[in-house]
Design an enzyme around this catalytic site. Structure first.
Site, PDB file in Angstrom:
ATOM      1  N   ASN A  96     -11.853 -28.071  99.726  1.00  0.00           N
ATOM      2  CA  ASN A  96     -11.655 -26.698  99.259  1.00  0.00           C
ATOM      3  C   ASN A  96     -10.386 -26.073  99.840  1.00  0.00           C
ATOM      4  OD1 ASN A  96     -12.429 -24.374  97.767  1.00  0.00           O
ATOM      5  ND2 ASN A  96     -13.054 -23.424  99.677  1.00  0.00           N
ATOM      6  N   TYR A 123     -11.931 -26.801 110.351  1.00  0.00           N
ATOM      7  CA  TYR A 123     -11.464 -25.568 109.712  1.00  0.00           C
ATOM      8  C   TYR A 123     -10.014 -25.278 110.131  1.00  0.00           C
ATOM      9  CZ  TYR A 123     -10.625 -20.584 109.205  1.00  0.00           C
ATOM     10  OH  TYR A 123     -10.043 -19.379 108.925  1.00  0.00           O
ATOM     11  N   VAL A 152     -18.354 -17.626  95.245  1.00  0.00           N
ATOM     12  CA  VAL A 152     -19.303 -18.371  96.083  1.00  0.00           C
ATOM     13  C   VAL A 152     -19.649 -17.519  97.305  1.00  0.00           C
ATOM     14  CG1 VAL A 152     -19.574 -20.403  97.577  1.00  0.00           C
ATOM     15  CG2 VAL A 152     -18.623 -20.657  95.286  1.00  0.00           C
ATOM     16  N   ARG A 158     -21.471 -21.404 122.428  1.00  0.00           N
ATOM     17  CA  ARG A 158     -21.367 -22.021 121.107  1.00  0.00           C
ATOM     18  C   ARG A 158     -20.259 -23.062 121.214  1.00  0.00           C
ATOM     19  NH1 ARG A 158     -19.870 -17.962 116.246  1.00  0.00           N
ATOM     20  NH2 ARG A 158     -17.823 -18.080 117.230  1.00  0.00           N
ATOM     21  N   GLY A 164     -17.556 -14.494  97.770  1.00  0.00           N
ATOM     22  CA  GLY A 164     -16.999 -13.171  97.463  1.00  0.00           C
ATOM     23  C   GLY A 164     -18.013 -12.287  96.744  1.00  0.00           C
TER      24      GLY A 164
HETATM   25  N1  UDP Z   1     -20.529 -14.402 119.407  1.00  0.00           N
HETATM   26  C1  UDP Z   1     -21.685 -14.124 120.140  1.00  0.00           C
HETATM   27  N2  UDP Z   1     -22.862 -13.959 119.455  1.00  0.00           N
HETATM   28  C2  UDP Z   1     -22.941 -14.063 118.088  1.00  0.00           C
HETATM   29  C3  UDP Z   1     -21.756 -14.314 117.350  1.00  0.00           C
HETATM   30  C4  UDP Z   1     -20.566 -14.486 118.048  1.00  0.00           C
HETATM   31  O1  UDP Z   1     -21.651 -14.043 121.366  1.00  0.00           O
HETATM   32  O2  UDP Z   1     -24.050 -13.917 117.551  1.00  0.00           O
HETATM   33  C5  UDP Z   1     -19.250 -14.556 120.124  1.00  0.00           C
HETATM   34  C6  UDP Z   1     -18.549 -15.868 119.856  1.00  0.00           C
HETATM   35  O3  UDP Z   1     -18.983 -16.858 120.767  1.00  0.00           O
HETATM   36  C7  UDP Z   1     -17.088 -15.488 120.075  1.00  0.00           C
HETATM   37  C8  UDP Z   1     -17.026 -14.017 119.655  1.00  0.00           C
HETATM   38  O4  UDP Z   1     -18.386 -13.564 119.654  1.00  0.00           O
HETATM   39  O5  UDP Z   1     -16.765 -15.556 121.429  1.00  0.00           O
HETATM   40  C9  UDP Z   1     -16.448 -13.812 118.275  1.00  0.00           C
HETATM   41  O6  UDP Z   1     -17.119 -14.691 117.379  1.00  0.00           O
HETATM   42  P1  UDP Z   1     -16.914 -14.622 115.821  1.00  0.00           P
HETATM   43  O7  UDP Z   1     -17.792 -15.682 115.207  1.00  0.00           O
HETATM   44  O8  UDP Z   1     -17.094 -13.228 115.344  1.00  0.00           O
HETATM   45  O9  UDP Z   1     -15.374 -14.979 115.605  1.00  0.00           O
HETATM   46  P2  UDP Z   1     -14.509 -16.261 116.076  1.00  0.00           P
HETATM   47  O10 UDP Z   1     -13.881 -15.877 117.375  1.00  0.00           O
HETATM   48  O11 UDP Z   1     -15.424 -17.435 116.175  1.00  0.00           O
HETATM   49  O12 UDP Z   1     -13.505 -16.387 114.985  1.00  0.00           O
END
Ligand code: UDP
Length: 323
Positions: A91, A140, A34, A281, A36
């Protein structure tokens, strides 16, 4: 005797599959493809199957004598898990029960489980050690923690021996350039920055610049996927020595901000690209840094690619060649 790698066509699983084969293990990769990539399974046998179908798992155990199971097969999009928790609990949790059921039936007692720093939620302090409270803030993280609890109970009741590895931010690519990171959709910071550097995307957006950190962006602990793979091999040796079930963080104990990662990509690629700033985010803790002292002292793990320029450099080499 063979080792089963569930989810071995994915980013982290494919790197571990490579190292297992290099060490002389016979591997069987089981993956529903899916997320991979079939072409990432360059070593060992491959079986396309889904953990939701117990019969498909059993067929593998009937065909091969499985000595140990590495379990990477899971959904891992945090935002999606908030919108559609059912998908994650089915899952990541229910399908893991299918796998454990078959392992029990066939007398397979060793599992190495891919867990996450997301099980800690918003930490009270960093670096995070294994004994700190686990209070995940999204489905998650909860789904991974649920499996950790299930493994503990299986261990007590049925004699399963497990090693849980809680990764911080897996990053980088195979130093020999044979494997790398490619998700669809891509949400991870480093591949997205590489896309901006190579012109596949028009910009990289920084999610939040008002965090309580020196430059205002989030800090994460980026750990090279090669070093993660090495830890998995050591975890297998640990279980082969008959040792007790255990939990380990895998990080570098080094914090790197989003802006620092962007600077590293600029240095390594020599490319200029647009960096824009957007809102936070949701669900992003300001700082996640993992102590891996326990993995170092108990497993003898020594990460070798801690430098962010090296991590980004390997990722760039692969990205440049692939896209
Ligand atoms: N991040 C960002 N811009 C993006 C994607 C991620 O600023 O387009 C930031 C996100 O807010 C986090 C860090 O990068 O602080 C790492 O995000 P990622 O999704 O890679 O891994 P996570 O820490 O969520 O497992």
């Amino acid at each position: 005797m063979a080792v089963l790698v569930c989810g071995g066509a994915g980013y982290i699983g494919s790197h571990i599959n490579k190292q297992l084969n290099k060490e002389g293990y016979e591997t069987v990769v089981f993956d529903n493809l899916v997320y991979g990539h079939r072409e990432a399974v360059k070593w060992g046998s491959f079986v396309q199957g889904d953990l939701q179908n117990t019969g498909e798992i059993e067929a593998v155990f009937q065909t091969y004598k499985i000595e140990a199971v590495f379990h990477f097969a899971a959904y891992a999009y945090v935002g999606e898990s908030v919108e559609n928790p059912e998908k994650y609990y089915y899952n990541n949790v229910a399908n893991t029960l299918n796998l454990l059921h078959v392992m029990k039936k066939y007398g397979c007692t060793k599992m190495i489980f891919s867990s996450t720093c997301a099980t800690y939620g918003e930490p009270e302090k960093v670096p995070i050690t294994e004994d700190m409270p686990q209070r995940p803030v999204n489905p998650y993280g909860v789904s991974k923690l649920m499996v950790e609890r299930i493994l503990k109970d299986y261990s007590k009741a049925y004699g399963l021996k497990f090693v849980v590895l809680r990764y911080f931010n897996a990053a980088g690519a195979d130093p020999e350039g044979e494997l790398g990171e490619g998700h669809d959709p891509e949400t991870h910071l480093i591949p997205l920055i590489l896309d901006a550097a190579s012109g596949r995307r028009k910009e990289i957006r920084v999610f939040g610049t008002d965090y309580d950190t020196p430059d205002g962006s989030c800090i994460r602990d980026y750990i090279h996927v090669y070093d993660l793979a090495t830890a998995h091999l050591l975890a297998l040796h640990y279980l082969e020595q008959g040792k007790e079930s255990n939990f380990f963080n895998l990080g570098n104990a080094l914090g790197t901000s989003v802006f620092e990662v962007i600077e590293a990509v600029k240095r390594v690629s020599g490319k200029k690209f647009t960096v824009s700033v957007s809102d936070r985010r949701s669900g992003d803790p300001a700082r996640l840094i993992g102590s891996s002292e326990k993995a170092q002292s108990v497993l003898g793990w020594k990460p070798v690619y801690g430098d962010i320029d090296v991590i980004v450099g390997h990722a760039w080499n692969w990205h440049d060649k692939t896209f």
